[in-house]
Enzyme design. Structure first.
Site, PDB file in Angstrom:
ATOM      1  N   SER A  46       3.830 -11.031  -0.300  1.00 30.70           N
ATOM      2  CA  SER A  46       2.489 -11.443   0.105  1.00 30.70           C
ATOM      3  C   SER A  46       2.566 -12.831   0.749  1.00 30.70           C
ATOM      4  O   SER A  46       3.267 -13.005   1.745  1.00 30.70           O
ATOM      5  CB  SER A  46       1.540 -11.400  -1.099  1.00 30.70           C
ATOM      6  OG  SER A  46       0.201 -11.442  -0.681  1.00 30.70           O
ATOM      7  N   GLU A  74      -1.801  -0.962   0.983  1.00 32.90           N
ATOM      8  CA  GLU A  74      -1.837  -2.397   0.709  1.00 32.90           C
ATOM      9  C   GLU A  74      -3.202  -2.875   0.213  1.00 32.90           C
ATOM     10  O   GLU A  74      -3.289  -3.854  -0.526  1.00 32.90           O
ATOM     11  CB  GLU A  74      -1.434  -3.191   1.953  1.00 32.90           C
ATOM     12  CG  GLU A  74       0.047  -3.118   2.309  1.00 32.90           C
ATOM     13  CD  GLU A  74       0.923  -3.987   1.426  1.00 32.90           C
ATOM     14  OE1 GLU A  74       0.419  -4.554   0.446  1.00 32.90           O
ATOM     15  OE2 GLU A  74       2.128  -4.098   1.728  1.00 32.90           O
ATOM     16  N   HIS A 119      -0.794  -3.026  -3.144  1.00 33.48           N
ATOM     17  CA  HIS A 119      -0.243  -4.360  -2.926  1.00 33.48           C
ATOM     18  C   HIS A 119       0.424  -4.848  -4.211  1.00 33.48           C
ATOM     19  O   HIS A 119      -0.148  -4.767  -5.291  1.00 33.48           O
ATOM     20  CB  HIS A 119      -1.374  -5.311  -2.521  1.00 33.48           C
ATOM     21  CG  HIS A 119      -0.907  -6.644  -2.043  1.00 33.48           C
ATOM     22  ND1 HIS A 119      -0.214  -6.818  -0.870  1.00 33.48           N
ATOM     23  CD2 HIS A 119      -1.044  -7.892  -2.580  1.00 33.48           C
ATOM     24  CE1 HIS A 119       0.056  -8.104  -0.692  1.00 33.48           C
ATOM     25  NE2 HIS A 119      -0.430  -8.770  -1.721  1.00 33.48           N
TER      26      HIS A 119
END
Length: 561
Positions: free
Chosen positions: A221, A353, A466
């Site tokens: 990330s 995601e 995610h």
């Protein structure tokens, strides 16, 4: 008393390598550090752990909004067996994120401080100065606002793959990324901390059994974004030799900005500082306490998106800037000129995601909200500035992603896919192409798995959310209870891929599914319950956005895809 004294003297005068009968003590350039040995069930190899090793001076007082400085030397044996404080952030949000993402079985209570420039080291217990093991330097995520090194226990990766894992911290939020856009506060302090940590690794890691000539940086990330920034930065030449960006590259929307002045003025106004000059703003903010700056951070409500406020006038992130130091030019120019660190590079995304974690943490498109087409357009128009998307193309994009359906659930899922693509998928493909075209070995993956450690609130249909990859990368199925044999096997495979890449710049190895290099055929690896090769990741979506945005003139002060 005498025996205790003799023991302390022995620690202060010798370095102990890989002897489990006494705690490990290692020389650094600034002084000796005392670690501890930890074992791993089912593995004969124990791990030497050093927690909270300082790599820079505490960034306090005049060092706030300034480049990190080398740590002061010490003459005693520093105890590095407890977790360091994480960098200043909203404590409740930081603790929640830690509890969601950690690979360890037990929960740990976190502390937070502006004095946070520390790193954690995990190395096989039998290390010596001559071990020269591959080094894997982890950069955590959290939107440049949350997170810390201690969420991620590196013992499994270290023990199973015989590598040295180093998890670093860097200043976050106002402390890490406040910029006036000039010499008074250029910004990118968090990235300079990352660079300082890499210098520390070069100077010290050999004494922990690591090879300073074989350093891989990897992150997820905002950590993956940071890796991408460091790949482009001239400051990091020869500081690392391979890189892995998981779910984040330099084009991640919101994390790179061209005009820092409005955010700087808002912060100064909230702090009650005069704003006549940059020098006055910086001087005033340096006088504020850590708690006062934290209150400003909370009021700014960073990372949180809301359909109720004007997102054009809000700041969701305090961002990386083109400062002519870390980044000499706009990343697009650097990539186009092919003038960057062309090291072997793995870039990857997760299948969904924006499936659950990000919508939940950021507060947009809740799972229980029913949307029709009109509401979807209105909602996305509010967030268009963040994603660098011209508002007038949103209806066209909605048509694409709702796939002709008027079903509210499918429209909501389409919006989440839309955001996932513009935030992660498309930027990752574009950066991979640029890296490949510069002549560097490049590999891509898409992670597709539902971890058993997911929150019970998460919908079962969200596969490859995610941060799901983190459980596999750090061996959560091995450390925690309840994992299936399939999940344990997947984690061992992912760790093997990552460590092979750290060893020789190629993830492939005996007994593993073949992972093709990302060349003009654009082959990549789907990683999950079934791991297999595929081709042209997100090709349809990349073509759609490329064609759509090519018709538009660039919008001022925003990062378009």
């Amino acid at each position: 008393m005498c025996l205790s004294f003799l023991f302390l003297v022995s620690l202060a005068t010798c370095v102990v390598y890989g002897n489990p009968s006494s705690p490990p003590v290692v020389d650094t350039t600034k002084g000796k550090v005392l670690g501890k040995y930890v074992s791993l069930e089912g593995v004969t190899q124990s791990v030497a752990v050093f927690l909270g090793v300082p790599f820079a001076k505490p960034p306090l007082g005049s060092l706030r909004f300034a480049p990190p400085q080398p740590a002061e030397p010490w003459s005693f044996v520093k105890n590095t067996t407890t977790y360091p404080p994480m960098c200043s952030q909203d404590a409740a949000k930081g603790q929640r994120m830690n509890d969601l993402l950690t690979n360890r079985k037990e929960k740990i209570h976190l502390e937070f401080s502006e004095d946070c420039l520390y790193l954690n080291i995990y190395t096989p217990a039998d290390f010596t100065k001559n071990s020269r093991l591959p080094v894997m330097v982890w950069i955590h995520g959290g939107g440049m606002t949350l997170g810390g090194a201690s969420t991620y226990d590196g013992r499994v990766l270290s023990a199973y793959e015989n590598v040295v894992v180093v998890a670093i911290q860097y200043r976050l939020g106002i402390w890490g990324f406040f910029s006036t856009g000039d010499e008074h506060s250029r910004g990118n302090w968090g990235h300079l901390d990352q660079v300082a940590a890499l210098h520390w690794v070069q100077d010290n890691i050999a004494n922990f059994g690591g090879d300073p000539g074989s350093v891989t940086i990897f992150g997820e990330s905002a950590g993956g974004f940071s890796v991408s920034v460091l790949v482009l930065s001239p400051l990091t030449k020869n500081l690392f030799h391979r890189a892995i960006s998981e779910s984040g590259v330099v084009f991640l929307p919101g994390l790179l900005t061209k005009d820092v002045r409005p955010a700087a003025k808002q912060i100064a106004d909230m702090a009650g500082c005069e704003t006549t000059t940059s020098a006055i703003i910086v001087h005033c903010l340096r006088q504020k306490t850590e708690e006062e700056l934290l209150e400003i951070m909370k009021k700014m409500n960073l990372i949180k998106l809301s359909s109720q406020r004007d997102n054009k006038e809000s700041y969701h992130f305090l961002s990386t800037v083109v400062d002519n130091v870390v980044l000499p030019k706009d990343p697009k120019e650097i990539l186009a000129e092919k003038n960057f660190n062309t090291v072997p590079y793995i870039v990857g995304i997760n299948k969904q995601e924006c499936g659950w974690l990000l919508p939940t943490m950021m507060g947009f498109v809740p799972a229980d909200v029913e949307l029709d087409k009109k509401m979807a357009i209105t909602l996305l128009e509010k967030f268009a500035s963040l994603y660098g998307i011209p508002e007038d193309i949103i209806p066209v994009a909605i048509e694409k992603y709702r796939k002709g359906s008027d079903d509210s659930i499918k429209i909501r899922d389409g919006i989440l896919a839309f955001i996932g693509d513009v935030s992660f998928s498309i930027p990752s493909v574009m950066v991979s192409r640029d890296h490949r075209d510069a002549g560097a070995p490049t590999y891509m993956y898409e992670y597709q798995y539902y971890p058993s450690f997911s929150s019970p609130q998460r919908p079962k249909h969200v596969v490859g959310d995610h941060a799901d990859d983190l459980y596999s990368v750090f061996g959560a199925p091995i450390l925690r209870d309840g994992a299936s044999e399939e999940e344990i096997k997947l984690s061992k495979m992912v760790m093997k891929f990552w460590a092979n890449f750290a060893r020789n710049g190629n993830p492939n190895g005996r007994g593993l599914p073949h992972w093709p290099q990302y060349d003009q055929k654009e082959e990549y690896l789907q990683i999950g319950a079934t791991t297999q090769q595929s081709q042209r990741l997100k090709a349809e979506e990349v073509a759609f956005w490329t064609q759509l945005l090519a018709k538009r003139q660039p919008q001022p002060h925003h990062n378009e895809l």
